[in-house]
Design a protein around this motif. Sequence first.
Motif, PDB file in Angstrom:
ATOM      1  N   UNK A 118       0.830  -1.209   0.000  1.00 47.23           N
ATOM      2  CA  UNK A 118       0.000   0.000   0.000  1.00 47.23           C
ATOM      3  C   UNK A 118       0.864   1.260   0.000  1.00 47.23           C
ATOM      4  N   UNK A 119       1.918   1.252   0.805  1.00 48.92           N
ATOM      5  CA  UNK A 119       2.805   2.415   0.856  1.00 48.92           C
ATOM      6  C   UNK A 119       3.540   2.607  -0.466  1.00 48.92           C
ATOM      7  N   UNK A 120       3.991   1.518  -1.061  1.00 48.27           N
ATOM      8  CA  UNK A 120       4.681   1.602  -2.351  1.00 48.27           C
ATOM      9  C   UNK A 120       3.761   2.136  -3.440  1.00 48.27           C
ATOM     10  N   UNK A 121       2.496   1.744  -3.384  1.00 45.11           N
ATOM     11  CA  UNK A 121       1.526   2.169  -4.398  1.00 45.11           C
ATOM     12  C   UNK A 121       0.970   3.563  -4.121  1.00 45.11           C
ATOM     13  N   UNK A 122       1.116   4.029  -2.894  1.00 42.45           N
ATOM     14  CA  UNK A 122       0.596   5.341  -2.539  1.00 42.45           C
ATOM     15  C   UNK A 122      -0.890   5.369  -2.294  1.00 42.45           C
ATOM     16  N   UNK A 123      -1.517   4.207  -2.269  1.00 39.70           N
ATOM     17  CA  UNK A 123      -2.959   4.128  -2.016  1.00 39.70           C
ATOM     18  C   UNK A 123      -3.274   2.749  -1.453  1.00 39.70           C
ATOM     19  N   UNK A 124      -4.247   2.648  -0.553  1.00 42.23           N
ATOM     20  CA  UNK A 124      -4.546   1.327   0.016  1.00 42.23           C
ATOM     21  C   UNK A 124      -5.300   0.434  -0.959  1.00 42.23           C
TER      22      UNK A 124
END
Length: 265
Positions: A118-124
């Motif tokens: 989620x952090x890597x993608x910037x969105x949950x």
Amino acid sequence: MAERGFITLAFDPSFTGESGGEARNIASQEIFTEDFSAAVDYIGLLPNVDRECIGLIGVCGFGGLGLNATIIDPRIKAAATSVMYDMSRFLAKGANDSFTEENRRTIIENLSRQRWTDLENGTPKFAAHGIGFNEEGEMVQPDAFLPDELPENPDPVLEEFYEYYKTKRGFHKNSVNSTGAFTATSPLVFMNAPQLTYIKEISPRPILLIAGEVAHSRYYSEDVYAAAAEPKELVIVPGANHCDLYDRVEKIPFDKLEEFFKKNL
């Protein structure tokens, strides 16, 4: 209940529906419990409310969360639930306590690593709060609580929820269950913090548990009834399934709810 003379406050929990908060559609056992106490804060300051006569009604997962709030908030003088779910038990143990210890470890491993994703993608990631396992033993967490269309020969519980949340009967564009799901990692804290450990401490305040005779969730109310101290009452509604007691006003025992609160408030 308002039509029956009670000053009545209904609210959406934080991060969902008409309530605020970011990230959207996150599920938090602590915050959802706090929402009930925040409602008590608010309604107890209204000039026409007797703050010593405040009761609570919780439906489905918010039945268990409402009892959780009642345990730690003695300002709530009486609590009733309808077709309650204990979401901490459901997420930790699965439906009918079907998870093995290995299942639980798999869920925790996968969802903890999802936090990095989620952090890597910037969105949950959003996913259904029901988690299962396929025949190969792999964890399955569907992207949505319900499909857009029912499959052939659907599971009866799936069909019941679909007929409520995906039709005009219960659909709402802001409803998590109608349109999508909670954040995928939401189950983690529910799994590690049983809601109703101190259920006996509600006593001597009374509780009323309402369940449908053929509801798949009936065992939650029966088990809470067995664990709670007096005064307590369990009402089984003949012929009712789980979702019937969301909105079928001819089946919801309003007379019993009115009697319960007028006696105990």
